[in-house]
Write an enzyme that holds these catalytic residues in place. Sequence first.
Site, PDB file in Angstrom:
ATOM      1  N   CYS A 128      49.232  18.884 112.112  1.00  0.00           N
ATOM      2  CA  CYS A 128      48.106  19.092 113.025  1.00  0.00           C
ATOM      3  C   CYS A 128      48.476  18.668 114.457  1.00  0.00           C
ATOM      4  O   CYS A 128      49.349  19.263 115.060  1.00  0.00           O
ATOM      5  CB  CYS A 128      46.847  18.395 112.508  1.00  0.00           C
ATOM      6  SG  CYS A 128      45.328  19.004 113.284  1.00  0.00           S
ATOM      7  N   HIS A 177      46.160  20.786 107.242  1.00  0.00           N
ATOM      8  CA  HIS A 177      46.315  19.446 106.647  1.00  0.00           C
ATOM      9  C   HIS A 177      46.718  19.580 105.184  1.00  0.00           C
ATOM     10  O   HIS A 177      45.857  19.769 104.318  1.00  0.00           O
ATOM     11  CB  HIS A 177      45.006  18.667 106.761  1.00  0.00           C
ATOM     12  CG  HIS A 177      44.693  18.235 108.143  1.00  0.00           C
ATOM     13  ND1 HIS A 177      45.178  17.069 108.683  1.00  0.00           N
ATOM     14  CD2 HIS A 177      43.972  18.833 109.122  1.00  0.00           C
ATOM     15  CE1 HIS A 177      44.755  16.948 109.927  1.00  0.00           C
ATOM     16  NE2 HIS A 177      44.024  18.015 110.220  1.00  0.00           N
ATOM     17  N   GLU A 210      47.551  17.321 103.188  1.00  0.00           N
ATOM     18  CA  GLU A 210      46.986  16.202 102.426  1.00  0.00           C
ATOM     19  C   GLU A 210      45.524  16.434 102.048  1.00  0.00           C
ATOM     20  O   GLU A 210      44.968  15.696 101.228  1.00  0.00           O
ATOM     21  CB  GLU A 210      47.143  14.890 103.217  1.00  0.00           C
ATOM     22  CG  GLU A 210      46.213  14.695 104.385  1.00  0.00           C
ATOM     23  CD  GLU A 210      46.550  15.463 105.646  1.00  0.00           C
ATOM     24  OE1 GLU A 210      45.841  15.269 106.655  1.00  0.00           O
ATOM     25  OE2 GLU A 210      47.512  16.262 105.631  1.00  0.00           O
TER      26      GLU A 210
END
Length: 194
Positions: A77, A175, A177
Amino acid sequence: MKTGIIRYSAGNVYSVAMALERLGESYQVSDDPEVLQACDRIIFPGVGEAVTALKDLDMKGLTKFIKSYNRPFLGICLGMQILCRDTEENNARGLGIFNPKVRKFRGDLKIPHMGWNTLHNMDSLLFSGIPEGSSVYFVHSYYAELSEQSSSWCNYGKDFSASLEKGNYYGVQFHPEKSGETGSKILKNFLEKT
């Protein structure tokens, strides 16, 4: 093998650390270049504002470290955007590892671009074993233009770089994650294949 996570004034370190724990990966969170230099690979997460983040990196000696690191390096990001040459966010000069300029979404689009969106032209070892057209999770108001370094793209009002790649440097605008099984696989590919 240990993965370093760069700690600086941009958030998101905890989410990345938890994702690595779920994968059983050992990691070290630090803002000390000497500690990070001892790591086998680096993840550079980021949620925040570019100028503040860049100043913090400079103050901690991390700018020079990032530019000279010669092992696998993943920017996430804002972490990816900072690796680009410059950004319209307060007209900041990036680190220049990636060529694209980072621009702000304009027009009638709802900003930030937030939620699940589709990846196209996935051409990177990061996407090994991941079907074309898979969806990942985005939260961003700025985007990197398409370039020869784009390793996938996404569309939100216009096509933009969903990921970038140059040598040992990888960047993802989304993202991983927060992107479920697909994101976990992308992180696992980075950990295992780089």
